[in-house]
Design a protein around this motif. Structure first.
Motif, short mmCIF file in Angstrom:
data_model
loop_
_atom_site.label_atom_id
_atom_site.label_comp_id
_atom_site.label_asym_id
_atom_site.label_seq_id
_atom_site.Cartn_x
_atom_site.Cartn_y
_atom_site.Cartn_z
N ASP A 123 0.82 -1.30 0.10
CA ASP A 123 -0.01 -0.10 0.09
C ASP A 123 0.91 1.15 -0.07
OD1 ASP A 123 -2.59 -1.46 0.10
OD2 ASP A 123 -2.19 -1.79 2.25
N GLY A 124 2.20 1.25 0.01
CA GLY A 124 2.99 2.29 0.05
C GLY A 124 4.13 2.28 1.21
N PRO A 125 4.79 3.44 1.41
CA PRO A 125 5.96 3.39 2.58
C PRO A 125 5.32 3.17 3.75
CG PRO A 125 6.00 5.24 1.04
CD PRO A 125 4.36 4.68 0.66
N ALA A 126 6.18 2.50 4.66
CA ALA A 126 5.77 2.04 5.82
C ALA A 126 6.60 2.75 7.00
CB ALA A 126 5.95 0.51 5.90
N VAL A 127 6.70 2.37 8.23
CA VAL A 127 7.06 3.03 9.38
C VAL A 127 8.50 3.44 9.13
CG1 VAL A 127 7.56 0.89 10.54
CG2 VAL A 127 7.23 2.96 11.77
N PHE A 128 9.36 2.33 8.68
CA PHE A 128 10.98 2.82 8.54
C PHE A 128 11.21 3.11 7.16
CE2 PHE A 128 12.30 0.23 12.68
CZ PHE A 128 11.63 1.36 13.49
N TYR A 129 10.40 3.65 6.38
CA TYR A 129 10.78 4.05 5.10
C TYR A 129 11.96 4.96 4.94
CZ TYR A 129 10.41 5.59 0.19
OH TYR A 129 10.64 6.23 -0.85
N GLY A 130 11.88 5.71 5.98
CA GLY A 130 12.91 7.07 5.85
C GLY A 130 14.07 6.82 6.76
N LEU A 131 14.41 5.56 7.29
CA LEU A 131 15.47 5.49 8.06
C LEU A 131 16.80 5.89 7.43
CD1 LEU A 131 15.23 2.06 10.10
CD2 LEU A 131 14.53 4.41 10.81
N GLY A 132 16.85 5.66 6.22
CA GLY A 132 18.16 5.92 5.41
C GLY A 132 18.59 7.46 5.35
N SER A 133 17.44 8.23 5.67
CA SER A 133 17.68 9.80 5.82
C SER A 133 18.05 10.33 6.90
CB SER A 133 16.43 10.39 5.26
OG SER A 133 15.22 10.14 6.08
N LEU A 134 17.92 9.48 7.94
CA LEU A 134 18.51 10.00 9.30
C LEU A 134 19.86 10.59 9.40
CD1 LEU A 134 16.63 7.56 11.94
CD2 LEU A 134 16.08 9.93 11.32
N ARG A 135 20.36 11.44 10.10
CA ARG A 135 21.69 11.74 10.38
C ARG A 135 22.17 11.65 11.63
NH1 ARG A 135 23.30 14.01 5.78
NH2 ARG A 135 24.97 15.32 6.81
N ARG A 136 23.46 11.55 11.85
CA ARG A 136 24.26 11.58 13.17
C ARG A 136 23.83 12.72 13.78
NH1 ARG A 136 28.80 11.60 11.39
NH2 ARG A 136 29.18 9.35 10.94
N GLY A 137 23.52 12.78 15.11
CA GLY A 137 22.83 13.71 16.01
C GLY A 137 21.36 13.81 16.14
N ASP A 138 20.62 13.18 15.29
CA ASP A 138 19.17 13.05 15.10
C ASP A 138 18.77 12.29 16.64
OD1 ASP A 138 18.68 14.60 13.08
OD2 ASP A 138 18.27 12.69 11.79
N GLN A 139 17.58 12.61 17.11
CA GLN A 139 17.12 11.84 18.35
C GLN A 139 15.93 11.19 18.05
OE1 GLN A 139 17.52 13.81 22.04
NE2 GLN A 139 19.25 15.02 21.74
N LEU A 140 15.75 10.30 18.81
CA LEU A 140 14.37 9.48 18.83
C LEU A 140 14.06 9.05 20.29
CD1 LEU A 140 15.10 5.99 19.09
CD2 LEU A 140 16.36 6.75 17.10
N GLU A 141 12.89 8.66 20.42
CA GLU A 141 12.56 8.25 21.66
C GLU A 141 11.70 6.97 21.58
OE1 GLU A 141 8.92 10.82 23.36
OE2 GLU A 141 10.18 12.06 22.32
N VAL A 142 11.97 6.17 22.80
CA VAL A 142 11.02 5.01 22.95
C VAL A 142 10.32 4.90 24.35
CG1 VAL A 142 11.10 2.40 23.11
CG2 VAL A 142 12.72 3.61 21.35
N ALA A 143 9.02 4.88 24.32
CA ALA A 143 8.08 4.74 25.45
C ALA A 143 8.20 3.43 25.96
CB ALA A 143 6.95 5.58 25.15
N GLY A 144 7.94 3.32 27.10
CA GLY A 144 7.84 1.88 27.84
C GLY A 144 6.75 1.46 28.47
#
Length: 210
Positions: A123-144
């Protein structure tokens, strides 16, 4: 891998997911979609990254991942291994779904945790489609599940051929709490699907318990 340990010659996130699932990924390309972005050589491991390392926190099953740069805000489900010891992919019926290898440590714990997601579906791009465009220093968060949150900073983004996936480099231990995000990528053919995997290397810079 088996029971959280590598089987000889096996890759946790195959050379990749089972063949059938791998061929589902990329079906969108055949109907006019575009190849996902790939990281540049300047995002490879080895350069100086963030020097901030937070103390690992207690085990907390991940429930959600957010990557502001990509606009990702997705639930996380647990993933097991198939009969060949390979990580099962998340269901391809939900494009906005990531999966965590529940046989390993949780994001924020000491060790290396693994989150995987589809790059696309029919159906199209999925959740991690853009991973390759991340750059050093970008941040992300994981909730528990403990209602706490772990923040990570990207150290590197690399792409590896599925036939020569560097298990130890990707899954091996590092300083403090490490996180790996993995999806399909590289070249694509209708017969074989994607020929590589994009891997994001990140480490914990802040952890807030419940």
């Amino acid at each position: 891998m088996e029971s959280g340990k590598h089987r000889a010659g096996r890759s946790l996130w195959p050379g990749t997911i089972a063949a059938g699932a791998a061929l589902v990924a990329g079906a969108w390309l055949l109907s006019g979609g575009r190849l996902p972005p790939l990281p540049g050589a300047d995002q490879a491991l080895g350069a100086v990254g963030s020097q901030v390392y937070a103390p690992p926190r207690d085990r907390a099953v991940p429930t959600r991942i957010r990557i502001p740069r990509l606009g990702v805000d997705a639930p996380v489900t647990g993933l097991g291994l198939d009969a060949d010891g390979r990580l099962e992919p998340p269901a391809d019926t939900d494009r906005n779904l990531a999966g965590w290898y529940r046989g390993g440590v949780t994001p924020g714990q000491r060790g290396t945790s693994v989150l995987a997601g589809h790059v696309d579906t029919r159906d199209g791009p999925a959740v991690f489609y853009g991973l390759g465009s991340l750059r050093r220093g970008d941040q992300l968060e994981v909730a528990g599940a403990d209602h706490g949150t772990s923040w990570f900073v990207v150290d590197a983004v690399e792409v590896y051929p599925k036939k020569d996936f560097p298990d130890q480099k990707v899954y091996g231990p590092g300083r403090g709490s490490q996180l790996r995000l993995i999806t399909c990528g590289g070249g694509y053919s209708a017969q074989e699907g994607y020929d590589g995997n994009v891997v994001v290397f990140a480490h914990l810079v802040r952890g807030v318990p419940a």
